[in-house]
Write an enzyme that holds these catalytic residues in place. Structure first.
Site, PDB file in Angstrom:
ATOM      1  N   VAL A  58       0.834  -1.196   0.000  1.00 28.52           N
ATOM      2  CA  VAL A  58       0.000   0.000   0.000  1.00 28.52           C
ATOM      3  C   VAL A  58       0.875   1.254   0.000  1.00 28.52           C
ATOM      4  O   VAL A  58       0.600   2.232  -0.684  1.00 28.52           O
ATOM      5  CB  VAL A  58      -0.916   0.011   1.251  1.00 28.52           C
ATOM      6  N   SER A  89       0.473 -48.749  11.157  1.00 24.23           N
ATOM      7  CA  SER A  89       0.164 -47.996   9.921  1.00 24.23           C
ATOM      8  C   SER A  89      -0.934 -46.949  10.158  1.00 24.23           C
ATOM      9  O   SER A  89      -2.059 -47.105   9.690  1.00 24.23           O
ATOM     10  CB  SER A  89      -0.210 -48.942   8.780  1.00 24.23           C
ATOM     11  N   ASN A 111       7.527   4.981  -8.706  1.00 25.67           N
ATOM     12  CA  ASN A 111       6.332   5.774  -8.402  1.00 25.67           C
ATOM     13  C   ASN A 111       6.649   6.932  -7.456  1.00 25.67           C
ATOM     14  O   ASN A 111       7.706   6.965  -6.846  1.00 25.67           O
ATOM     15  CB  ASN A 111       5.277   4.846  -7.787  1.00 25.67           C
ATOM     16  N   LYS A 112       5.677   7.814  -7.338  1.00 20.26           N
ATOM     17  CA  LYS A 112       5.799   8.978  -6.447  1.00 20.26           C
ATOM     18  C   LYS A 112       6.931   9.903  -6.885  1.00 20.26           C
ATOM     19  O   LYS A 112       7.619  10.497  -6.049  1.00 20.26           O
ATOM     20  CB  LYS A 112       5.997   8.526  -4.989  1.00 20.26           C
ATOM     21  N   ASP A 148      -4.485  -8.238  -8.348  1.00 24.75           N
ATOM     22  CA  ASP A 148      -4.021  -7.382  -7.262  1.00 24.75           C
ATOM     23  C   ASP A 148      -3.861  -8.259  -6.025  1.00 24.75           C
ATOM     24  O   ASP A 148      -4.818  -8.848  -5.554  1.00 24.75           O
ATOM     25  CB  ASP A 148      -5.084  -6.287  -7.048  1.00 24.75           C
ATOM     26  N   CYS A 149      -2.622  -8.378  -5.557  1.00 23.83           N
ATOM     27  CA  CYS A 149      -2.355  -9.297  -4.439  1.00 23.83           C
ATOM     28  C   CYS A 149      -2.098  -8.520  -3.167  1.00 23.83           C
ATOM     29  O   CYS A 149      -1.046  -7.905  -3.024  1.00 23.83           O
ATOM     30  CB  CYS A 149      -1.138 -10.147  -4.736  1.00 23.83           C
ATOM     31  N   PRO A 150      -3.048  -8.513  -2.252  1.00 27.74           N
ATOM     32  CA  PRO A 150      -2.842  -7.774  -1.017  1.00 27.74           C
ATOM     33  C   PRO A 150      -2.066  -8.598   0.010  1.00 27.74           C
ATOM     34  O   PRO A 150      -1.844  -9.781  -0.186  1.00 27.74           O
ATOM     35  CB  PRO A 150      -4.268  -7.538  -0.534  1.00 27.74           C
TER      36      PRO A 150
END
Lengths: 300, 640
Positions: B42, B551, B174-175, B119-121
């Site tokens: 995030v 067993s 990014n940013k 999208d993998c959170p």
């Protein structure tokens, strides 16, 4: 020379792959059929998947007795054209108690649909049920898997769902468990409409505009489809040019005013209008995350 | 460029929609499909970027926008600006409810392509989630916060993307707005990443300076980065090469899903073409049998096709009646894939219960479903540092390299060449859960070079001479239940009836063949595997074999059952409640176990899984050993 497949060709191939996997591995599959546009696409895909054989499973309509008349008419024809058996199930308890959307609110959906579906699956012993839900329908479905596992009591245990990698689906389950399978998970509303257009799939005429008797209630435009619609004292049905973006029980399904009477016009209007599909359904407005709750209870 | 609450860029519909809907539909029917995955937490602005892509591609309706605006005011983190992250978040609440979210899928489209974004959170389940999302992706967008540069998680994301064979990697720095679009800082990040990428075998990637929040280099080239001469992100996504196109250039492979047989005149083989192309008249080979024929026709509801390509679901008919069924692979006759039963693989463990080396799991690869066992891993990989570490098993989210063997040969290709014939899942035989995903790298030589030597005197001949039907009478039950005593009585009775028998006793075998094994879960499984193999050899020799082993695990008893012809494995459940066995305590073992002097003792600190449907069940509370033995012999009749 490379032939790049279109997005619809790839979505179609994926759905067919999923349907064939189910038929190869399930004992007694069934396709839920609601007569809506998504069901129409599902039925069409099933015919493609198994041609020249007819789809090797029946259609199941969990009926509430409150669908639009036009839907009942198409239901019989569609099953006949596909050469498939059509099973119609109506919850006998709901019949006996006269459950209806006007007097009983969410109990209507609960008894006719949620309970009715469980009854039908148990009665016929279906172990896998195909459904036409899509991930784009609302936020909570975005994470839904294609194979959704249900306990013996049809409960959805969020912790007991399986990772899905590549195109490998694990359809193994204990005797009492069942699976809901969603082959068109990756389709959007626009994909559905484009596919119907491209493949010339027959859909209920209610999706196209025509003059129909309507009343406005709680901000929703409702169609007076038969004499069971209880008009309030100040209500007089008004003829308006309307169509529907989704179809369910007629007293619960909001219409939109429209002049779109052909498929391209419907798609045009859909692209130009600015509200999302589920807004026309009362079920979502009940409470926040209501779909999530209904799913845990066994609604599709 | 910034969308704000005062000035929202509302769903600006394509002009073509209004002016000529038919032309618009024609354009949109010819779009291709790209699946990609976004990696980043995030903090990196992943949700903001996805929200921005949905927004800029006009996939947001007015009611959703209204919700977005009110949510932005109420709980947004961007002041008066629209918080795009709110469009895709909404998973936090579900996480609190304990719902497992592996991947959320989002959809948007432009004029040229439809996109499916995985999208993998989450951090804690990250490996499992990202591997799931990456398995179907053509491209990975790896997000970096320009202020922070290449972090441990950047390495992790890149390693997993490489592991799953994603060929197109976008390094989205990014940013950029927060570092004043500083080219030198950007170049330094790209240089650092280039060095790291090369070290894990990523030779090619596409870097770009972006701001998901401000919209720089998303749909249009930003005036803030005049020094950047690449494409904006959206244009790159619209034009990057598709895996599905590349797959068409490879040799034909199609796993048969279903045999289509509506009547006696039609026999077709349905499947989705994994790689290559196929035409009527093409020579094909069916594997594993190796039989060859030619394609008669390609059948669809829309008519017969003159060509079908990778990605399409079709039904093929042959010119010759050769055997072909679900699990077989139809391949180019002159370029078939390999068939083998032992492999080196990389496995990603996805279940809370760790891998049990030697245990039998279902392996699904394409449409083949076989029994498979995984050996203890050679090493596991630390996804943060890429270091190799020694390990005895694989825990949740562990990635390890291990040998895997299947109970019968399967058709495969190395994952790097063919994802459809190299990627597999493992399924627990009892819970039916998907416990792992894996990638086959190559077959092991011993599988290629060791062939089964056919002998002339077969098992039927052995059995006929002994005038009996060979069987394995498998006694299972708790320690002290009376297995050995009853088995001994049964053997005595059979001996009197002139039957050729042999009793394999648990304790006795541990004095010799299995003296190297202890009592851990892994060793117990190996103990049973060896006993099963020995018992099978004896049954092949025509004997009636009696085995008396606790067993405890269902999976291993089923494994032995699967080695033998139908009806030769007779599971006999010596059903004695734990209290009764413990009260008897013939060998004093329960006392020791209760005192903590004996570890992994069945029934005390190690589980016993009773048979669900034993062939014979004896209750030793109601029956004496002699009565139980007599009952068993009666159930076995006739012995021929």
């Amino acid at each position: 020379m490379t032939k790049t497949l279109t997005h619809l060709e790839r979505l179609e191939a994926e759905a067919i792959h999923i349907m064939r996997e189910v038929v190869a591995e399930a004992e007694k599959p069934v396709m839920l059929y609601s007569v809506g546009k998504d069901s129409a696409v599902m039925l069409h895909l099933a015919r493609k998947a198994f041609y020249p054989s007819p789809p090797p499973f029946p259609l199941l309509h969990v009926d509430t007795t409150w669908k639009f008349k036009d839907m009942y008419a198409l239901r019989e024809k569609a099953a006949r054209d596909a050469g498939m058996e059509l099973i119609v199930h109506q919850n006998p308890e709901a019949i006996a108690r006269g459950i209806n959307p006007f007097d009983h609110g969410s109990l209507h959906t609960d008894m006719w649909k949620t309970e009715g579906l469980k009854q039908a699956l148990d009665t016929y012993g279906f172990d896998v049920a195909f459904g036409g839900a899509r991930r784009d329908e609302e936020k909570s479905r975005a994470k839904e898997r294609i194979f959704s596992f249900r306990t013996a009591t049809h409960g959805w245990d969020p912790k007991n769902q399986r990772p899905e990698l590549w195109n490998l689906y694990n359809a193994r389950k204990a005797k009492s468990e069942s699976i809901r399978v969603f082959p068109i998970s990756n389709w959007t509303e626009l994909d559905i409409w484009q596919y119907i257009h491209l493949e010339n799939i027959e859909i209920v005429p209610l999706y196209f505009s025509a003059p129909r008797p309507t009343v406005t209630r709680d901000g929703m435009l409702l169609m007076v489809d038969d004499e069971r619609f209880p008009l309030q004292d100040d209500e007089v049905p008004v003829e308006r040019s309307i169509r529907f973006r989704t179809l369910g029980c007629y007293p619960l399904t909001g219409a939109v005013e429209s002049t779109a009477s052909t498929l391209p016009e419907v798609i045009q209007e859909m692209l130009l209008t600015t509200t999302s599909e589920r807004q026309g359904r009362a079920i979502d407005h009940d409470q926040a995350a209501s779909m999530e709750k209904k799913k845990q209870e066994g609604y599709f | 460029m910034t969308a704000s609450l005062d000035n929202p860029v509302i769903y600006k519909a394509d002009e073509l929609i209004a002016s000529d809907i038919d032309a618009y539909l024609d354009v949109h029917q010819h779009k291709s499909l790209l699946r990609f995955i976004t990696c980043g937490s995030v903090d990196d602005g992943k949700s903001t970027l996805i929200g921005r892509l949905l927004y800029d591609s006009k996939m947001i309706f007015e009611d959703q926008l209204a919700t977005l605006e009110s949510d932005s005011k109420r709980m947004g983190t961007q002041g008066q600006d629209i918080d795009f992250a709110l469009l895709v978040d909404g998973l936090a609440a579900e996480r609190e409810q304990g719902i497992t979210i592996d991947v959320a899928y989002r959809f948007f489209a432009t004029e040229k392509r439809k996109f499916i974004v995985a999208d993998c959170p989450g951090h804690e389940q990250f490996t499992r989630n990202m591997v799931t999302g990456a398995s179907t992706a053509d491209l990975a967008v790896i997000l970096i916060d320009a202020r922070k540069g290449v972090l441990v998680q950047t390495r992790r994301h890149s390693y997993l993307a490489k592991l799953l064979g994603i060929r197109n990697i976008v390094l989205a720095v990014n940013k950029m707005d927060l570092i004043d679009y500083d080219q030198a800082k950007y170049d330094a990040i790209v240089a650092e990443y280039t060095e790291f990428a090369a070290s894990i075998g990523i030779s090619d990637f596409t870097p770009m300076p972006i701001s998901g929040f401000k919209g720089d280099n998303i749909t249009e080239i930003s005036p803030n980065t005049p020094w950047y001469n690449g494409l904006p992100l959206m244009a790159h996504l619209e034009t990057v090469a598709l895996d599905n196109d590349a797959d068409q250039a490879k040799p034909l492979r199609m796993a048969v899903q279903w045999v289509n047989r509506p009547n006696l005149d039609f026999r077709g083989f349905s499947g989705q073409i994994a790689t290559g192309t196929v035409h009527p008249g093409d020579a094909i080979r069916v594997l594993p049998s190796g039989k060859t024929t030619t394609i008669k026709k390609i059948v669809t509801l829309d008519g017969e096709l003159q060509e079908a390509v990778a990605g399409q679901s079709v039904t093929l008919c042959f010119n010759d009646e050769i055997d072909c069924s679900r699990g077989d692979v139809i391949a180019a006759a002159d370029n078939p894939p390999e068939v083998a039963d032992q492999f080196e693989s990389t496995i990603v463990w996805m279940a809370d219960d760790a891998l049990v080396p030697g245990r039998s799991y279902w392996l699904k690869l394409g449409t083949q479903m076989v029994s498979a066992t995984v050996q203890a891993p050679k090493y596991t990989v630390n996804v943060n540092s890429m270091e190799h570490m020694a390990a005895k098993t694989l825990e949740l989210n562990a990635i390890g390299v291990a040998e895997i063997s299947t109970d019968k040969p399967i058709v495969f290709a190395p994952y790097a060449e063919n994802h459809a014939l190299g990627g597999f899942i493992l399924i627990d035989k009892i819970s039916n859960a998907t416990v792992a995903a894996g990638m086959l790298h190559f077959s092991l030589r011993r599988a290629q070079n060791v062939h089964w030597q056919a002998t002339d005197i077969g098992r039927d001949a052995h059995a006929m001479l002994k005038n009996q039907k060979p069987r394995i009478l498998w006694f299972t039950g708790l320690s002290g239940s009376g297995k050995s005593t009853i088995a001994n009585e049964v053997e005595k009775a059979l001996h009197l009836m002139n039957r050729h028998t042999f009793l394999l006793d648990g304790d006795n075998v541990r004095h010799g063949l299995n003296k190297d094994l202890g009592f851990t879960e892994t060793d117990r499984i190996e103990n049973i595997r060896r006993v099963g193999e020995v018992a099978k050899l004896m049954a092949d020799a025509g004997l009636i074999v009696l085995t008396a082993f606790i067993s405890p695990f269902r999976a291993e008893r089923d494994m032995v059952r699967a080695m033998l012809p139908e009806g030769e494995f007779v599971e006999i459940f010596v059903d004695t409640p734990l209290e009764v066995a413990e009260a008897r305590d013939v060998k004093g073992l329960y006392k020791k176990a209760r005192a903590g002097q004996l570890k992994n003792f069945t029934g005390i600190d190690s589980p016993y899984e009773p048979p669900e449907h034993p062939d014979i069940r004896v209750n030793t509370v109601e029956m004496s050993p002699a009565e139980a033995a007599e009952y068993i012999v009666r159930q076995l009749m006739p012995l021929k």
